[in-house]
Design a protein around this motif. Structure first.
Motif, PDB file in Angstrom:
ATOM      1  N   VAL A 274       0.838  -1.208   0.000  1.00  4.91           N
ATOM      2  CA  VAL A 274       0.000   0.000   0.000  1.00  4.91           C
ATOM      3  C   VAL A 274       0.874   1.260   0.000  1.00  4.91           C
ATOM      4  O   VAL A 274       0.599   2.222  -0.717  1.00  4.91           O
ATOM      5  N   ILE A 275       1.958   1.225   0.788  1.00  2.00           N
ATOM      6  CA  ILE A 275       2.853   2.389   0.828  1.00  2.00           C
ATOM      7  C   ILE A 275       3.514   2.594  -0.537  1.00  2.00           C
ATOM      8  O   ILE A 275       3.604   3.714  -1.039  1.00  2.00           O
ATOM      9  N   THR A 276       3.960   1.504  -1.154  1.00  2.00           N
ATOM     10  CA  THR A 276       4.607   1.594  -2.474  1.00  2.00           C
ATOM     11  C   THR A 276       3.642   2.165  -3.501  1.00  2.00           C
ATOM     12  O   THR A 276       4.011   2.991  -4.345  1.00  2.00           O
ATOM     13  N   GLN A 335       7.162   3.125  12.283  1.00  2.93           N
ATOM     14  CA  GLN A 335       7.820   4.439  12.219  1.00  2.93           C
ATOM     15  C   GLN A 335       8.172   4.815  10.776  1.00  2.93           C
ATOM     16  O   GLN A 335       7.830   5.903  10.307  1.00  2.93           O
ATOM     17  N   GLU A 336       8.844   3.903  10.108  1.00  5.26           N
ATOM     18  CA  GLU A 336       9.284   4.186   8.740  1.00  5.26           C
ATOM     19  C   GLU A 336       8.091   4.417   7.814  1.00  5.26           C
ATOM     20  O   GLU A 336       8.091   5.330   6.984  1.00  5.26           O
ATOM     21  N   CYS A 337       7.062   3.605   7.967  1.00  2.00           N
ATOM     22  CA  CYS A 337       5.923   3.680   7.040  1.00  2.00           C
ATOM     23  C   CYS A 337       5.085   4.943   7.275  1.00  2.00           C
ATOM     24  O   CYS A 337       4.532   5.500   6.323  1.00  2.00           O
ATOM     25  N   ALA A 342       3.151   9.786   4.869  1.00  2.00           N
ATOM     26  CA  ALA A 342       2.866  11.221   4.940  1.00  2.00           C
ATOM     27  C   ALA A 342       3.520  11.958   3.776  1.00  2.00           C
ATOM     28  O   ALA A 342       2.914  12.848   3.167  1.00  2.00           O
ATOM     29  N   ILE A 343       4.756  11.592   3.447  1.00  2.00           N
ATOM     30  CA  ILE A 343       5.452  12.246   2.329  1.00  2.00           C
ATOM     31  C   ILE A 343       4.754  11.913   1.008  1.00  2.00           C
ATOM     32  O   ILE A 343       4.602  12.768   0.135  1.00  2.00           O
ATOM     33  N   ILE A 380       5.154  12.022  10.950  1.00  2.00           N
ATOM     34  CA  ILE A 380       4.380  12.560   9.816  1.00  2.00           C
ATOM     35  C   ILE A 380       4.702  14.037   9.554  1.00  2.00           C
ATOM     36  O   ILE A 380       4.236  14.605   8.573  1.00  2.00           O
ATOM     37  N   ALA A 381       5.514  14.650  10.417  1.00  2.00           N
ATOM     38  CA  ALA A 381       5.713  16.102  10.322  1.00  2.00           C
ATOM     39  C   ALA A 381       6.325  16.528   8.991  1.00  2.00           C
ATOM     40  O   ALA A 381       5.909  17.528   8.407  1.00  2.00           O
ATOM     41  N   GLU A 382       7.282  15.779   8.497  1.00  2.00           N
ATOM     42  CA  GLU A 382       7.942  16.195   7.255  1.00  2.00           C
ATOM     43  C   GLU A 382       6.954  16.235   6.094  1.00  2.00           C
ATOM     44  O   GLU A 382       6.892  17.211   5.335  1.00  2.00           O
ATOM     45  N   GLY A 383       6.159  15.180   5.956  1.00  2.00           N
ATOM     46  CA  GLY A 383       5.211  15.123   4.846  1.00  2.00           C
ATOM     47  C   GLY A 383       4.016  16.041   5.009  1.00  2.00           C
ATOM     48  O   GLY A 383       3.370  16.408   4.034  1.00  2.00           O
TER      49      GLY A 383
END
Length: 1116
Positions: A274-276, A335-337, A342-343, A380-383
């Motif tokens: 889903v992330i991909t 964490q990574e996902c 978000a990005i 999620i802050a960066e994205g």
């Protein structure tokens, strides 16, 4: 196969000898063993060795063509016979790999006609064993890209392949066959260029998904994981194939992700799918944002995974950073996902989902939920930064309220979140909330029972990624060689100005000094990092604390000599060097000598390969150089040899076949990054690359700082860095090499000019220029990253400025050709992005991302403009033949379909040509370019400036165009909104251009009307460069008693006095000192010559401020 290294080495030498001298005998013997040996390990090894032979790529003597035709025929037959009969699945897969490797080279030449009929039969025959079907499908999978490239094969056979794969995907009893069919289907879909051809395979998708679900339902979880990996590959490479059934596909993946009974690895792969899919923006923009219900479910799954955290006692009592204590693989994946999700989909999609879930987690009684909410917020802050900035008050309150949580892991997560938010939401966070955040961080430093919280506050945390591109940026911050947690003070200070930080310095520095004396090494390391950051951000304001801080730092540097505290020593180096840079050479000088003696002693000692001291020391030396300037030169003989050694490190690369079972050595080693390119799997040890990048940056720093003092090292550094312009393993290495090129050339040029080049003359500069510039041009041709392409053009421009007329005609031609290539490549990238806007899922968020990508293209074109400007200024009219070629590429940039910035840059290029080539240029119909009616004010400004340049330098060629030019300028000057803030720069430049027409083409205008109209526009006050030029021109005209300016009976004198008064009120902004003196002199003449009544009348028309200004200057 022997355990003895010596025996294996001897056997390998014999094998290579046979390969070189007796290829036929060796190949046939291996095939015979593979075909007939009863020993399984012999057959397996024969298959591996045969594959190694057939893929042997010695350019002088590739293996296959050296075999006789009869051996080639026998080998092909034997391989197919073995595949048909081999009972062992693992060996059969190795044979399939061997056949595939050979087929890839033979099929394009139609040199293996028996293969495809054999494969079709092996898959479809009713009596074929599942093992044979699997092997044949695996071969189809590996040769799919070859088949897809062959239109004569795909056209007639795609329907057959579809039926074949559909049947295999639905195999009633063998999950291995179904997975092999899935592999073949995925590789075929991703290899087909034509959308129409891919659509012909779309009906396979339900059967492809059934391969996954049936494996799960029948308990074959290993097969399911294989299937998931293949589907992840499909999602990344060809997401549009999934569009018609996207809801069903993502729904199935979410069911797997939510199924607690499945293995973690299976659930993680479903999440990865889903992330991909969300990340596959270029091929399917916005597709996942159309499925908010699934994104909500995914976010909930990831939040639940963050709860998988054990309260390990080791975490609380750690003496050194052991970040993973209590953390599970679920926690790490989540964490990574969250960060990637978000990005990928952006804040407008994620923030509403988070806003529902995070407050509920924070309100729950369990500490794990509080911890999870804060960790998620940081991730999620960066994205989501743009959306979170709109809700900054709510975000800050949410985090700061957790600073008082009873559980130390929650307090740690809150501090950590502030650190991450300081990076992602800075500088807004610092500007608006420093009065709340900094006192909270200072209070957190009093949490003496919890060293973890100290380390999070101070500086052991996730370091944000350091920008290696700028040597100056690197000098001011340490590289993150370890994956540290978010350091709040460090991150907060990085976006702080000294005036924000100064009121809090007493409290922060005092507390950090207390922590520095703490017995816990992790706390001390954190305090050092924070002190370094505070000093870096407060600069000279830190001088007040220097005498209190430096003795502690030197004690640590000199006493932290055990292996267990070498990171502490490394951090002390970093802190000392940053403090020295902050306070400056005079304050630091005495301590600097002592520190450098310690560093020299360390430099001469033997250090282990994993000792962080090496990297920290490289950077500390560079900062000391920055601080001490030319006083650092005596230490260069110590610094340079190990630095060059690090810059010359070869990448530690391992290459294996992507389809083979041979694992890259240390594949579980986090310092090894693995990527797959085509049929090769490449493992790269990143720690080596990071050390290389740091060293290259340091070399650039030294050249930049020492200028001609760096000369003795150029002959070693240039051959080290120039080849790295094409070092594609690591962007940061390329960026450093690019940045260093003009610094090396500048160093050489200054050394020659100042007589410090050991007798070498300008020919040395030319020799270096002839080495560097062609290398930059060649690297530009192949550079894949737009940002680095812009940097290369910037460096090329600097190098051309330094080289000047040393550039040869051939070099100019190659530069011009490369500029054409860059413009064409940029246009092609923009065209691809334009195609993405037509996708059915394209939305506002995607439009924003594309806008940012296109802004990078504008930066590239801006740099092209600078490069051409340099060539034009250097070669003037002799450059025109080259420019005639280039104009075919630049003129289209003036089109209304281009961005305003592109139109502005194109006009500026033509302006440069008009200014430098003068009348010769204007014969090329340049005037038509400077139409002044563009909707964009910046473009209008450039155009009216161009009119002024043409008027000044166009001579007789411009004269017939004066009327048209006056009309264009009048439209800008007389526009009702001309003096609005957006338009004033264009207005000022139009007034300046009108003045040049008055000056250079008086005989072509109605001067009695135009000159007074020009005076009526004065003074100009916004474009300060043009203001100085125009007001100097006005002085000159008054000094020579210009009749058109003064008017009949000097009736314009009151207006002139008012203009001069206003210019004087503007001080040095509106006129040079010389012009101000001339204005005062003219005003005194006017005062003496005008009748008192006229003078009084003139004075009465002035503003009070203007009257005061005149009284002041005239009475002095």
């Amino acid at each position: 196969m022997s355990a003895s290294n010596e025996q294996r080495s001897h056997a390998e030498s014999l094998f290579n000898l046979c390969r070189d001298l007796h290829p036929d005998a060796l190949a046939l013997k291996l095939a015979s063993v593979l075909h007939s040996s009863p020993a399984l390990d012999f057959r397996a090894m024969s298959a591996v060795l045969l594959r190694k032979l057939l893929t042997h790529r010695d350019s002088d003597a590739p293996f296959w063509p050296r075999l006789s035709p009869s051996s080639q025929t026998s080998l092909k037959s034997l391989l197919l016979a073995v595949l048909h009969q081999e009972p062992d699945r693992s060996t059969a897969k190795k044979v399939a790999d061997t056949i595939s490797a050979l087929a890839v080279s033979l099929l394009p030449e139609s040199a293996w006609p028996d293969l495809l009929p054999f494969l079709f039969h092996a898959v479809s025959a009713s009596d074929a064993s599942p093992r044979l079907q699997e092997s044949a499908l695996l071969i189809f999978s590996q040769i799919a890209y070859v088949l897809a490239d062959d239109a004569s094969f795909i056209g007639p056979h795609l329907t057959t392949l579809h039926s074949l794969l559909l049947a295999a995907l639905s195999h009633p009893s063998a999950p291995d066959v179904r997975v092999a069919a899935l592999s073949a289907a995925v590789n075929l879909v991703t290899s087909l260029e034509s959308t129409a051809d891919r659509n012909r395979l779309a009906e396979l998708l339900p059967a492809m998904m059934r391969t996954l679900t049936e494996s799960l339902n029948s308990g074959h979880e290993a097969a399911a994981q294989e299937a998931l990996e293949l589907l992840v590959e499909l999602a990344g490479a060809e997401p549009r194939f999934l569009r018609r059934q996207i809801g069903d596909v993502v729904g199935a993946m979410m069911q797997i992700a939510e199924a607690d009974g499945l293995e973690e690895g299976t659930r993680h792969l479903a999440i990865e799918f889903v992330i991909t899919l969300a990340e596959a923006r270029e091929r399917a923009p916005g597709m996942m944002r159309k499925l908010p219900q699934f994104l909500s479910r995914l976010f909930a799954v990831l939040m639940k995974m963050l709860l998988d955290l054990e309260d390990d006692p080791a975490w609380h009592t750690a003496e050194v950073q052991d970040e993973d204590a209590g953390e599970t693989s679920n926690y790490g994946v989540a964490q990574e996902c969250l960060d990637r999700l978000a990005i990928a989909v952006g804040g407008n999609t994620i923030v509403p989902v988070a806003s529902e879930l995070l407050p509920a987690y924070l309100a729950a009684p369990e500490w794990q939920k509080h911890h999870a909410a804060l960790v998620a917020l940081a991730q999620i802050a960066e994205g989501c930064s743009k959306v979170m900035l709109k809700n900054l008050e709510q975000v800050v309150t949410m985090v700061l309220s957790s600073f008082q949580d009873p559980h130390p892991r929650v307090r740690w997560a809150a501090i950590n979140a502030i650190g991450q938010l300081s990076t992602d939401l800075g500088p807004d966070l610092q500007l608006q909330y420093h009065q709340r955040v900094l006192p909270a961080l200072a209070s957190a430093m009093d949490d003496f029972q919890n060293p973890r919280c100290h380390s999070a506050v101070c500086g052991l945390g996730w370091w944000p990624e350091t920008d290696l591109a700028s040597p100056k940026g690197l000098i001011s911050r340490s590289l993150a060689h370890e994956a540290h947690a978010s350091s709040a003070v460090l991150n907060f200070c990085e976006n702080c100005t000294p005036d924000i930080l100064t009121p809090y310095l007493d409290g922060i520095v005092g507390k950090l000094l207390v922590l520095l004396q703490n017995g816990n090494q992790m706390v001390q390391e954190g305090a050092l990092t924070a002190l370094a950051s505070v000093a870096d951000s407060s600069q000279e304001q830190f001088q007040k604390y220097y005498d209190a801080v430096m003795p502690y730092l030197k004690v640590i540097l000199m006493n932290a000599t055990n292996k267990s505290n070498r990171m502490l020593r490394a951090k002390s180096m970093e802190c000392i060097s940053l403090v020295g840079m902050a306070v400056g050479k005079e304050k630091f000088r005495d301590d600097a000598k002592q520190v450098m003696e310690v560093l020299m002693a360390l430099q001469g000692s033997q250090m282990e390969t994993d000792d962080p001291t090496t990297s920290y020391m490289l950077q500390a030396w560079a900062r000391l150089c920055k601080c001490l300037g030319q006083d650092f030169l005596p230490y260069m003989n110590v610094v340079m040899p190990p630095l060059l050694q690090s810059a010359q490190l070869k990448p530690d690369v391992t290459i294996t076949s992507a389809g083979s079972d041979d694992d890259i050595e240390d594949s579980d080693d986090e310092s090894v990054e693995t990527i797959t390119l085509g049929d090769k799997r490449i493992g790269i040890r990143t720690s080596v690359l990071e050390e290389k990048a740091t060293a290259c940056n340091m070399l650039c720093c030294y050249a930049d700082e020492l200028k001609e003092g760096f000369y003795p090292w150029i002959d070693q550094v240039a051959p080290t860095l120039v080849p790295l312009l094409k070092f594609y393993f690591h962007e940061e290495v390329r960026k450093a090499a690019v940045a260093a090129m003009p610094e090396l050339l500048r160093s050489a040029k200054l050394a020659v000019e100042k007589g410090q080049a050991q007798g070498r003359d300008e020919s040395y500069v030319k020799q270096l220029s002839d080495y560097i510039i062609p290398a930059l041009v060649e690297a530009l041709q192949k550079e894949p990253e737009t940002e680095i392409c812009a940097s290369m053009l910037d460096s090329l421009n600097e190098c051309m400025q330094l080289s000047g007329s040393l550039l040869s005609e051939d070099q100019v031609k190659s530069i011009v050709d490369q500029i054409k290539h860059v413009i064409t490549a940029s246009a092609s990238r923009k065209k691809e992005r334009a195609e993405r806007t037509k996708a059915e899922d394209f939305d506002a968020e995607e439009e924003e991302i594309l806008k940012e990508e296109n802004e990078q293209e504008e930066e590239v074109f801006d740099q092209i403009g600078d490069c051409l400007g340099t060539l034009i200024k250097t070669f003037k009219a002799s450059f025109l033949p080259f420019f005639d070629e280039l104009s075919l590429y630049i003129t289209p940039m003036l089109g209304k379909d281009k961005t305003p910035e592109e139109r502005r840059i194109a006009i500026c290029i033509f302006v440069d040509v008009a200014e430098q080539c003068q009348e010769a240029a204007l014969r090329h119909d340049f005037h038509s370019i400077f139409s002044c009616n563009d909707d964009n004010a910046d473009v209008r400004q450039a155009a009216v400036y161009g009119v002024g340049v043409c008027a000044e330098f166009g001579g007789s060629v411009f004269r017939p165009l004066v009327g048209e030019a006056l009309s264009s300028l009048n439209n800008v000057i007389g526009h009702p909104d001309a003096l609005q803030s957006d338009n004033v720069m264009a207005y000022d430049n139009a007034v300046s251009a009108l003045g040049k027409i008055c000056q250079f083409h008086r005989d072509g205008i109605d001067a009695a009307k135009v000159v007074p109209a020009w005076l009526g526009c004065l003074p100009i006050k916004n474009d300060l460069i043009e203001a100085k030029i125009v007001h100097e021109q006005l002085c000159s005209m008054v000094e020579r008693s210009d009749r058109d300016l003064l008017g009949p009976n000097n009736q314009q004198i009151p207006k002139l006095v008012a203009v001069f008064a206003e210019v004087l009120c503007g001080g040095k902004d509106l006129a040079s000192e010389q012009t101000v003196s001339r204005i005062i002199s003219l005003l005194r003449q006017i005062q003496q010559t005008l009748p008192p009544a006229v003078l009084a009348s003139t004075w009465s028309t002035l503003q009070p401020q203007q009257q005061l200004a005149l009284q002041s200057v005239l009475s002095s």
